[in-house]
Design a protein around this motif. Structure first.
Motif, PDB file in Angstrom:
ATOM      1  N   VAL A 259       0.844  -1.194   0.000  1.00 18.48           N
ATOM      2  CA  VAL A 259       0.000   0.000   0.000  1.00 18.48           C
ATOM      3  C   VAL A 259       0.881   1.247   0.000  1.00 18.48           C
ATOM      4  N   ALA A 260       0.631   2.154  -0.946  1.00 19.38           N
ATOM      5  CA  ALA A 260       1.392   3.407  -1.011  1.00 19.38           C
ATOM      6  C   ALA A 260       0.841   4.422  -0.023  1.00 19.38           C
ATOM      7  N   MET A 261      -0.478   4.522   0.064  1.00 21.96           N
ATOM      8  CA  MET A 261      -1.096   5.498   0.965  1.00 21.96           C
ATOM      9  C   MET A 261      -2.376   4.921   1.535  1.00 21.96           C
ATOM     10  N   GLU A 262      -2.571   5.160   2.832  1.00 25.43           N
ATOM     11  CA  GLU A 262      -3.792   4.730   3.503  1.00 25.43           C
ATOM     12  C   GLU A 262      -4.326   5.875   4.328  1.00 25.43           C
ATOM     13  N   VAL A 263      -5.635   6.107   4.226  1.00 24.27           N
ATOM     14  CA  VAL A 263      -6.306   7.175   4.967  1.00 24.27           C
ATOM     15  C   VAL A 263      -7.428   6.539   5.778  1.00 24.27           C
ATOM     16  N   ALA A 264      -7.549   6.931   7.041  1.00 24.61           N
ATOM     17  CA  ALA A 264      -8.561   6.335   7.924  1.00 24.61           C
ATOM     18  C   ALA A 264      -9.374   7.411   8.627  1.00 24.61           C
ATOM     19  N   ASN A 265     -10.692   7.266   8.562  1.00 26.15           N
ATOM     20  CA  ASN A 265     -11.636   8.101   9.327  1.00 26.15           C
ATOM     21  C   ASN A 265     -11.390   9.598   9.085  1.00 26.15           C
ATOM     22  N   TRP A 266     -11.214   9.980   7.842  1.00 26.15           N
ATOM     23  CA  TRP A 266     -10.904  11.372   7.499  1.00 26.15           C
ATOM     24  C   TRP A 266     -12.188  12.198   7.462  1.00 26.15           C
ATOM     25  N   THR A 267     -12.218  13.249   8.248  1.00 27.87           N
ATOM     26  CA  THR A 267     -13.401  14.110   8.349  1.00 27.87           C
ATOM     27  C   THR A 267     -12.971  15.564   8.204  1.00 27.87           C
ATOM     28  N   VAL A 268     -13.724  16.313   7.417  1.00 31.50           N
ATOM     29  CA  VAL A 268     -13.390  17.720   7.137  1.00 31.50           C
ATOM     30  C   VAL A 268     -14.649  18.551   7.288  1.00 31.50           C
ATOM     31  N   HIS A 269     -14.523  19.666   7.992  1.00 30.05           N
ATOM     32  CA  HIS A 269     -15.644  20.591   8.161  1.00 30.05           C
ATOM     33  C   HIS A 269     -15.502  21.778   7.219  1.00 30.05           C
ATOM     34  N   HIS A 273     -18.690  27.314   7.467  1.00 31.38           N
ATOM     35  CA  HIS A 273     -19.832  26.782   8.229  1.00 31.38           C
ATOM     36  C   HIS A 273     -19.369  25.527   8.965  1.00 31.38           C
ATOM     37  N   PRO A 274     -18.675  25.708  10.091  1.00 30.48           N
ATOM     38  CA  PRO A 274     -18.015  24.582  10.768  1.00 30.48           C
ATOM     39  C   PRO A 274     -18.958  23.486  11.236  1.00 30.48           C
ATOM     40  N   GLU A 275     -20.257  23.778  11.331  1.00 32.34           N
ATOM     41  CA  GLU A 275     -21.204  22.727  11.748  1.00 32.34           C
ATOM     42  C   GLU A 275     -21.467  21.735  10.619  1.00 32.34           C
ATOM     43  N   ARG A 276     -21.024  22.072   9.405  1.00 27.30           N
ATOM     44  CA  ARG A 276     -21.293  21.226   8.234  1.00 27.30           C
ATOM     45  C   ARG A 276     -20.067  20.400   7.859  1.00 27.30           C
ATOM     46  N   LYS A 277     -20.264  19.073   7.780  1.00 24.85           N
ATOM     47  CA  LYS A 277     -19.184  18.187   7.367  1.00 24.85           C
ATOM     48  C   LYS A 277     -19.230  18.017   5.841  1.00 24.85           C
ATOM     49  N   VAL A 278     -18.122  18.363   5.163  1.00 21.84           N
ATOM     50  CA  VAL A 278     -18.063  18.183   3.707  1.00 21.84           C
ATOM     51  C   VAL A 278     -17.412  16.856   3.348  1.00 21.84           C
ATOM     52  N   VAL A 279     -16.609  16.303   4.273  1.00 26.10           N
ATOM     53  CA  VAL A 279     -16.053  14.959   4.141  1.00 26.10           C
ATOM     54  C   VAL A 279     -16.283  14.265   5.475  1.00 26.10           C
ATOM     55  N   GLU A 280     -16.903  13.082   5.441  1.00 24.35           N
ATOM     56  CA  GLU A 280     -17.301  12.448   6.700  1.00 24.35           C
ATOM     57  C   GLU A 280     -16.802  11.014   6.796  1.00 24.35           C
ATOM     58  N   ASN A 281     -15.826  10.817   7.693  1.00 17.61           N
ATOM     59  CA  ASN A 281     -15.375   9.473   8.068  1.00 17.61           C
ATOM     60  C   ASN A 281     -14.957   8.630   6.848  1.00 17.61           C
ATOM     61  N   VAL A 282     -14.169   9.246   5.976  1.00 12.89           N
ATOM     62  CA  VAL A 282     -13.730   8.558   4.757  1.00 12.89           C
ATOM     63  C   VAL A 282     -12.473   7.747   5.035  1.00 12.89           C
ATOM     64  N   SER A 283     -12.456   6.494   4.599  1.00 11.13           N
ATOM     65  CA  SER A 283     -11.279   5.630   4.693  1.00 11.13           C
ATOM     66  C   SER A 283     -11.026   4.999   3.324  1.00 11.13           C
ATOM     67  N   PHE A 284      -9.778   4.969   2.916  1.00 10.17           N
ATOM     68  CA  PHE A 284      -9.438   4.338   1.638  1.00 10.17           C
ATOM     69  C   PHE A 284      -7.939   4.054   1.586  1.00 10.17           C
ATOM     70  N   HIS A 285      -7.545   3.298   0.559  1.00 14.35           N
ATOM     71  CA  HIS A 285      -6.131   3.049   0.343  1.00 14.35           C
ATOM     72  C   HIS A 285      -5.847   3.002  -1.158  1.00 14.35           C
ATOM     73  N   VAL A 286      -4.612   3.249  -1.522  1.00 18.62           N
ATOM     74  CA  VAL A 286      -4.170   3.113  -2.904  1.00 18.62           C
ATOM     75  C   VAL A 286      -2.809   2.405  -2.889  1.00 18.62           C
TER      76      VAL A 286
END
Length: 510
Positions: A259-269, A273-286
Motif C-alpha cells: 500500500v502506497a497510501m492509507e487514509v482512515a476516518n478522514w473528516t473535514v468541516h 460553516h463549521p457545523e457542516r461536514k463536507v467529508v465524513e469518516n472517509v477511509s481508503f487506500h491506494v
C-alpha cells in the motif's frame, strides 16, 4: 437558409507564430454551428477576432455579418449588432445578485439612476426564459456552476443576442446540468437564434450541431454537415489528422501488493460553516502501481477531500489519520505533504496550478526549487534544462520555454502543471479533473502519462466527472456521495449504470 456570418481568409499573426492562416467559416441563420479542434488549433483566437477582442486592422481577412462587411474595433461594436460571446471562465460577480449581474454594464436606468423595479422585472423574465427557479435577488455565489452558466446566458439574452458564442459551456458542469444547457440551446434554435458552440465533448457536438467547422494548426480543414448523422471518429480524424483507434492507452495492471497510501476516518468541516461536514469518516487506500479513481457527482466532496489531504488546503477541524509507505505522515501543511511524497494537480489550473505571467521555465521547477538552486539562488541553466526536458517529454506546444503560460492553450497549460509535479517526483499523485477542457489528442497524451506513472510504481488517484474517462484509465474505483465513500469496485466490474445506481441508493439510505 440564409447565411448570417461568413469569415473569409482570416489570418492572425503574433510575434513568432501564425495563430490563424486563411481561415474560412460560414454560419447559417438559425443553426447550431460547432467549432472544434485540438488545443492550440486557433478556435479561441478566431472567436476573439469575431467578437472584436482583436480589433479590425490587427488581422487580415473579412468578417461579413448579415450581408455587410464589419470592422469591429472592440466588444461593444460586436455586441451592438447582437454577437455575444460567453467565455469558459464565467464573468460573474459572486457577491452581486442575479439581476445585478445580468445588467452589469447594461443597466436599466433613468437619468443616470438605476431603476431597480424595472431591473428586477426584466431579470425575472430572463431568468424564467433560461429555466431558473431562483428570484432576481438571489446572490450568484449561492448558485451552483450549472445555474451560474444559465445566468451568463440570461445576461447574453438581455443584450438582444442574435448570434451567441459559447466557449466550452459544459466543461465545468455535471452530466445533468450539461443536458439542461444543451436542451436550452435547442429551444433557442427553434425560436430562430443562431449559436456557435466550442466544445471538446464530441458526444455533445454530435447531439446538437447542424454543421461543424474543424480547425487544425490554425487552418480550416473541414466543414461537416451533421444532418445525415456523423460519427465521433470522423470528427476526431479531421481534428488530429489521423485515425485515433483507441481513446485510452492499453490498460496493463501494474498494481503491487504494498500500500502506497492509507487514509482512515478522514473528516473535514466546511471552512465558513463549521457545523457542516463536507467529508465524513472517509477511509481508503491506494497501492503502488495502481490508478485509483474517485467517482461522484459534482458537490460530492471529492475535491474537498483531495485538498484537505494536500496540506489542509481546504477545510477546518480536520481529523483522521494518514500513512504513506506504511509510516504515519504529517500532512498539516503543503510543504509537509510534498516532503511526505504527496502531490496534487488542481482542477483550477489557472488560479492554483500556474503562475500565469511567468514562463514555462519558471513554472516547471516550482514544486522542487531546491533541485535547481545553489543554496538560496536558482541556477538558471539548470532551471532551463529541467523545463526543456519536460517540454519535450510531455510534448508541450510552445515557441520555447520562455513563452508565458498565460499564452498557452488549455491543454498545454495542463501539461505544464503536470510537469511541475512530475519533476517533484512524488510517490502519490492526486489528479483532480486532469483533462477538463482538453481535446481528445491531448487527453490521450495525459492518459499515457498516467499509465506510465503507474508502470513506474507510482500511485495515482484520479478524480473525474467524466465516467467514461474513469472507466478507461483506472484499475479500481471508489464512489463518493454527500461527503462519504459509498461504494468500491474493480474497474473491470464497473459501468456508468452501476456507479449511478450506487450513488442513488446511497442517497435513498440517508
Amino acid at each position: 437558409m440564409a447565411t448570417l456570418l461568413e469569415m473569409r481568409g482570416i489570418t492572425k499573426t503574433f510575434p513568432g507564430v501564425k495563430a490563424l492562416d486563411n481561415v474560412n467559416m460560414k454560419v447559417e441563420e438559425g443553426e447550431i454551428h460547432a467549432l472544434v479542434g485540438e488545443n492550440g488549433a486557433g478556435k479561441s483566437t478566431l472567436m476573439k477576432v469575431l467578437s472584436g477582442v482583436y480589433a479590425h486592422g490587427s488581422y487580415e481577412g473579412d468578417i461579413v455579418y448579415d450581408g455587410d462587411v464589419k470592422a469591429f474595433r472592440g466588444i461593444t461594436d460586436s455586441e451592438d449588432v447582437g454577437i455575444i460571446i460567453i467565455h469558459q471562465e464565467l464573468a460573474l460577480i459572486p457577491l452581486l445578485s442575479i439581476a445585478e449581474n445580468i445588467f452589469l454594464g447594461n443597466e436599466r436606468a433613468n437619468g443616470g439612476i438605476i431603476d431597480w423595479r424595472e431591473t428586477e422585472r426584466r431579470a425575472a423574465e430572463l431568468i424564467e426564459r433560461v429555466g431558473l427557479k431562483e428570484t432576481p435577488r438571489t446572490v450568484v455565489d449561492d448558485l451552483g456552476l450549472g445555474k451560474q452558466q444559465l445566468v451568463e446566458i440570461a445576461k447574453a439574452l438581455s443584450k438582444d443576442v442574435r448570434l451567441m458564442i459559447l466557449d466550452e459551456p459544459t466543461s465545468s458542469l455535471n452530466e445533468q446540468d450539461s443536458e439542461k444547457l444543451l436542451d436550452l440551446l435547442l429551444e433557442f434554435k427553434k425560436k430562430g437564434m443562431t449559436s456557435i458552440l466550442i466544445s471538446h465533448k464530441l458526444n455533445e457536438i454530435s447531439r446538437v450541431a447542424d454543421t461543424i467547422t474543424v480547425l487544425r494548426d490554425g487552418s480550416t480543414v473541414a466543414r461537416l454537415d451533421c444532418k445525415g448523422g456523423i460519427s465521433e471518429d470522423d470528427i476526431i480524424r479531421d481534428m488530429v489528422g489521423r485515425s485515433l483507434d483507441d481513446r485510452y492507452p492499453p490498460k496493463v495492471d501494474h498494481t503491487k501488493d504494498d500500500v502506497a497510501m492509507e487514509v482512515a476516518n478522514w473528516t473535514v468541516h466546511h471552512p465558513l460553516h463549521p457545523e457542516r461536514k463536507v467529508v465524513e469518516n472517509v477511509s481508503f487506500h491506494v497501492k503502488r502501481g495502481e490508478v485509483l479513481g474517485i467517482a461522484g457527482l459534482m458537490g460530492a466532496g471529492r475535491t474537498e477531500l483531495a485538498m484537505s489531504l494536500f496540506g489542509r488546503s481546504y477545510g477546518r477541524d480536520i481529523s483522521g489519520e494518514a500513512s504513506i509507505n506504511g509510516q504515519p505522515v504529517d500532512l498539516s501543511s503543503v510543504r509537509r505533504a510534498i516532503n511526505a511524497g504527496l502531490a496534487y494537480v488542481t482542477e483550477d489550473r489557472k488560479t492554483y496550478g500556474l503562475v500565469l505571467d511567468q514562463t514555462i521555465r519558471r513554472n516547471v521547477p516550482l514544486a522542487k526549487l531546491d533541485a535547481v538552486a545553489d543554496g538560496l539562488v536558482v541556477n538558471k541553466s539548470r532551471e532551463a534544462e529541467v523545463a526543456e526536458r519536460y517540454r519535450k517529454r510531455l510534448n508541450i506546444k510552445s515557441s520555447s520555454i520562455e513563452q508565458e503560460t498565460v499564452n498557452l492553450s488549455g491543454g498545454n497549460q495542463q501539461k505544464v502543471v503536470l510537469s511541475k509535479w512530475l519533476f517533484a517526483d512524488p510517490d502519490i499523485l492526486i489528479l483532480d479533473e486532469p483533462t477538463r477542457g482538453i481535446d481528445v489528442g491531448a487527453k490521450f497524451e495525459i492518459y499515457t502519462v498516467i499509465r506510465d506513472l503507474a508502470a513506474s510504481g507510482k500511485a495515482v488517484i484520479v478524480i473525474s466527472s467524466e465516467m467514461p474517462e474513469l472507466l478507461g484509465i483506472t484499475d479500481r474505483l471508489y464512489v463518493m456521495n454527500e461527503g462519504r465513500f459509498v461504494g468500491e469496485m474493480p474497474t473491470s466490474e464497473a459501468s456508468q449504470e452501476r456507479i449511478m445506481s450506487t450513488i442513488i441508493k446511497s442517497g435513498d439510505r440517508t
